[in-house]
Design an enzyme around this catalytic site. Structure first.
Site, PDB file in Angstrom:
ATOM      1  CD  GLU A  50     125.037  30.724  92.171  1.00  0.00           C
ATOM      2  OE1 GLU A  50     126.188  31.297  91.998  1.00  0.00           O
ATOM      3  OE2 GLU A  50     124.088  30.780  91.305  1.00  0.00           O
ATOM      4  NE  ARG A  75     116.938  23.741  87.990  1.00  0.00           N
ATOM      5  CZ  ARG A  75     117.153  22.483  87.545  1.00  0.00           C
ATOM      6  NH1 ARG A  75     116.698  22.095  86.389  1.00  0.00           N
ATOM      7  NH2 ARG A  75     117.994  21.539  88.354  1.00  0.00           N
ATOM      8  CB  CYS A  80     124.697  35.177 103.592  1.00  0.00           C
ATOM      9  SG  CYS A  80     126.047  36.486 103.736  1.00  0.00           S
ATOM     10  CG  HIS A 117     126.581  35.104 108.074  1.00  0.00           C
ATOM     11  ND1 HIS A 117     126.302  34.661 106.690  1.00  0.00           N
ATOM     12  CD2 HIS A 117     126.077  34.361 108.700  1.00  0.00           C
ATOM     13  CE1 HIS A 117     125.158  33.432 106.876  1.00  0.00           C
ATOM     14  NE2 HIS A 117     125.265  33.425 108.034  1.00  0.00           N
ATOM     15  CG  ASP A 134     122.600  31.227 109.600  1.00  0.00           C
ATOM     16  OD1 ASP A 134     122.885  32.110 108.688  1.00  0.00           O
ATOM     17  OD2 ASP A 134     123.615  30.489 110.172  1.00  0.00           O
TER      18      ASP A 134
END
Length: 284
Positions: A50, A75, A80, A117, A134
């Protein structure tokens, strides 16, 4: 390629017990391929993807205390860079050798896009092969994929393939493909050039703040499992299956908190939730 802990990923600052409890891992703590596979699967199916802090203009910090407060003790999920610095700290604590890398998300496009990324290339103590981990893409793979030209992997019918090509600057590029409703589609490309924490800090700053970044203003969340991939893009909630099938529905802003908690395993504070709901309600 040289692999190894070319940089200190601050594994000594990690609360390893809390992390393993967060992902539900109860197995051996050793730098073996079996452990790597189990940790990878547990991580990607337990900690969601998120970008809410970027949308809310909250600084995204990549130091281990901050990342574990958010992704482990809270939580919450992350994108990435947060996932990879956390997983790198875990691997370092357990004695794995690895190199961090940057990738370019392509999603089927052939043009050169920014390197935004984060990934890891890992070796295990009992295996000489190199493995692509990944953990921060949001939709798998469930386990590491062997970093070899033409390698294919099938994890509970989620299929992936790696290819090696000559890149635009004469450097070999690696391309990760994922199989879906339209067949094989490349989702990102990367080189084996080692990256360090500061490189991820720079990339994360661009992703979180640049007006052309898709994550700086657009709410996005993903949760992945062996059977489903849930994706929330603003108010569009899509559920994919490993066979390429999908269902979609729109959610109302007032549903956001319930959907995040029940379907994405994400809990945000009441103040942040109110701001996210307001943003959805005012979006064109």
């Amino acid at each position: 390629m040289h692999t190894g802990r070319t940089h200190d990923w601050n594994g000594d600052l990690l609360d390893l017990d809390a992390y393993l409890d967060r992902i539900g891992y109860r197995g051996e703590r050793a730098p073996t391929l079996e452990v790597l596979r189990a940790l990878h699967r547990a991580h990607v199916t337990s900690i969601p993807f998120e970008n809410f802090d970027a949308v809310l203009d909250i600084p995204i910090l990549l130091d281990i205390p901050s990342v574990q407060d958010k992704l482990v003790r809270g939580r919450r999920g992350g994108y990435c860079f947060e996932h990879v610095v956390l997983f790198a700290a875990v691997l370092q604590r357990l004695g794995f050798e690895f190199t961090a890398m940057n990738g370019r998300v392509t999603l089927g496009e052939e043009k050169i896009l920014p390197a935004t990324h984060a990934l890891l290339a890992v070796t295990a103590a009992d295996d000489e092969r190199l493995w692509l981990c990944d953990v921060g893409f949001g939709c798998g793979p469930l386990e590491p994929v062997e970093l070899a030209d033409g390698a294919e992997a099938d994890f509970d019918s989620w299929r992936f393939r790696l290819e090696r090509r000559e890149g635009p600057f004469g450097i070999d590029d690696w391309w990760l493909y994922q199989y879906g409703a339209d067949g094989w589609r490349h989702r990102h490309t990367f080189t084996l050039n080692p990256q360090y924490t500061i490189d991820f800090v720079v990339g994360s700053h661009f992703v979180a703040t640049h007006p052309r970044s898709p994550f700086s203003a657009r709410l996005f969340a993903q949760r992945f499992s062996a059977t489903h991939h849930h994706r929330l893009d603003m108010t569009a909630w899509t559920t994919f299956g490993p066979d390429g099938s999908s269902t979609e529905r729109k959610i109302e802003p007032a549903e956001l908190g319930r959907v995040l908690e029940e379907e994405f395993n994400i809990v945000v504070s009441a103040e942040d939730l109110a701001r996210l709901e307001e943003g959805l309600a005012s979006a064109p």
